[in-house]
Write a protein that holds these residues in place. Structure first.
Motif, PDB file in Angstrom:
ATOM      1  N   GLY A   1      -0.055  -7.450   0.083  1.00  0.00           N
ATOM      2  CA  GLY A   1      -0.329  -6.199   0.781  1.00  0.00           C
ATOM      3  C   GLY A   1       0.362  -6.090   2.123  1.00  0.00           C
ATOM      4  O   GLY A   1       0.691  -4.986   2.570  1.00  0.00           O
TER       5      GLY A   1
ATOM      6  N   CYS B   1       0.517  -0.198  -0.920  1.00  0.00           N
ATOM      7  CA  CYS B   1       0.926  -0.902   0.300  1.00  0.00           C
ATOM      8  C   CYS B   1       1.245   0.049   1.455  1.00  0.00           C
ATOM      9  O   CYS B   1       1.447  -0.402   2.592  1.00  0.00           O
TER      10      CYS B   1
ATOM     11  N   ILE C   1      -4.406  -8.054  -6.219  1.00  0.00           N
ATOM     12  CA  ILE C   1      -3.560  -6.880  -6.442  1.00  0.00           C
ATOM     13  C   ILE C   1      -3.164  -6.777  -7.910  1.00  0.00           C
ATOM     14  O   ILE C   1      -3.138  -5.682  -8.483  1.00  0.00           O
TER      15      ILE C   1
END
Length: 441
Positions: free
Chosen positions: A18, A100, A79
């Motif tokens: 991220g 992101c 994720i």
């Protein structure tokens, strides 16, 4: 041969977490271009239909799967999970880019935020970004074989909404939805668990006391306790928190020390609404000084399980706190080995897999050397330490970082596991572990 090479070669220096999207995307894009897969990710046309050109359709499907696979294994576990329902490499890539770009203040988690405030915050964002229809849907999501275009659109919006729900709900709430891969189901699960109930009028007498603890005003809080001593062990919030739970999350070490002195061992065993003891809360926030203070008075808390998943504090420290390695080291040094044995619970295997993901290899290796059978035991997600190690190896361009694991795997003590297949009881794990040896080589 190309598929084998592409699926087993390192594409990025670090998995996507991220914060490293720019470097990650450049590295993975270059990798996909080298392997002639970038055209699938950045395609502007719809894929060929099998009824029009079967050969072209098969070729596209093969490249799509290869590209999607590389995207998935180049992501961190959390994720990767949110894009698990996406079947298109292009949709996965575009979704990760959008994830992101979301400002962190949108999904900053707080363990003390009320359910109502949390839902209002998320609902506002969902409505502003056309995601609310995913959460409030009354019909089942489309299936890829039924309406492919509708499914692609749904899978992208589902991943975005699911990511925001998971990342914003707080570490003590996350376990309730950790295995749910649909945003609506996650939202509904939290609503069922935490929807507001009638106010318990008995809590009103503690409102000032709770505020004093929260704000670090020990003089005022102590004055309240002198007039109502039983409040030291009372559950004074709608979350079922004692004053000590609240002081831990608020970060007031001095108040924690004062409260621990006033509480009995039985008081310290009290769990909040989510099943967490005060030591479990210390593991969540990573405050070692607080933990030492509590353990000195009540060592049994080291073996009391926390939350729905029933993790002991040393495992909690690695599971829900990205900066919990030092706390885990301390708790590991204090925890009895018997509480990490595979026949007792999933805690031993979970501790090792979380240590591997956190790159705390020394702790993982130490426990494996003491209890080799944990190598093929399953953690709370159904994964063994050997499988976790294999997945981690994809993130490195070289095996150098894992060289000491090779030494351990070939050690005679570990090979003893494979001489007793019926005792271990699982031929599949033995096959998988031998494959991992090949991956590390």
């Amino acid at each position: 041969m190309e598929t084998r090479s592409a699926s087993r070669s390192a594409a990025v220096s670090e998995v996507l977490d991220g914060d490293n999207y720019l470097v990650w995307s450049v590295q993975l894009r270059n990798y996909l271009m080298v392997h002639d897969l970038w055209d699938i990710v950045k395609a502007t046309n719809e894929p060929p239909k099998s009824e029009n050109d079967e050969a072209a359709s098969k070729a596209w499907s093969r490249k799509n799967i290869m590209a999607l696979h590389m995207i998935q294994i180049s992501c961190g576990q959390r994720i990767c999970f949110v894009i698990s329902l996406i079947t298109s490499a292009k949709i996965a890539w575009d979704t990760l880019e959008e994830i992101c770009r979301i400002p962190k203040n949108v999904y900053e988690a707080s363990n003390e935020e009320s359910y109502v405030a949390w839902t209002n915050r998320l609902k506002t964002y969902f409505m502003d970004h056309y995601l609310w229809d995913i959460v409030e849907a009354t019909t089942k999501p489309p299936m890829p074989e039924g309406d492919e275009i509708a499914f692609k659109a749904w899978s992208k919006k589902n991943a975005l909404a699911l990511y925001l729900i998971r990342e914003s709900c707080g570490s003590n709430i996350f376990p309730f939805i950790g295995k749910i891969n649909e945003a609506k189901k996650a939202w509904d699960t939290l609503a069922e668990k935490f929807k507001p109930v009638m106010v318990n009028i008995g809590l009103s007498q503690y409102s000032t006391f709770q505020m004093d603890i929260q704000e670090g005003n020990w003089d005022a809080a102590n004055h309240f306790l002198s007039s109502l001593p039983e409040a030291v062990s009372a559950k004074i919030s709608h979350r079922g928190s004692t004053a000590l739970h609240i002081a831990i999350f608020a970060g007031h070490t001095n108040i924690v020390e004062e409260l621990v002195m006033k509480m009995s061992e039985e008081d310290l065993k009290i769990k909040d609404k989510y099943g967490y003891t005060v030591l479990g809360c210390c593991a969540l926030v990573g405050n070692i000084k607080m933990a030492k203070c509590i353990i000195e008075k009540c060592r049994i808390l080291l073996r009391i399980e926390n939350g729905d998943i029933k993790l002991i504090p040393v495992v909690v420290a690695l599971s829900y706190n990205s900066k919990g390695i030092e706390m885990a080291r301390y708790l590991y040094s204090e925890t009895h080995l018997e509480d990490l044995m595979p026949e007792k619970s999933i805690n031993g295997a979970t501790f090792i897999t979380r240590a591997i993901y956190a790159k705390a290899f020394d702790m993982a290796l130490d426990l494996l050397e003491r209890v080799p059978s944990l190598a093929i035991a399953l953690d709370f997600t159904g994964m063994s330490p050997m499988e976790a190690l294999a997945r981690l190896s994809f993130a490195y361009p070289s095996g150098n970082q894992l060289i000491f694991w090779k030494q351990w795997i070939y050690d005679s003590e570990y090979h003893s596991l494979f001489t007793l297949p019926f005792k271990c009881g699982n031929w599949f794990h033995m096959f998988r572990s031998s494959w991992i040896l090949e991956v590390i080589d």
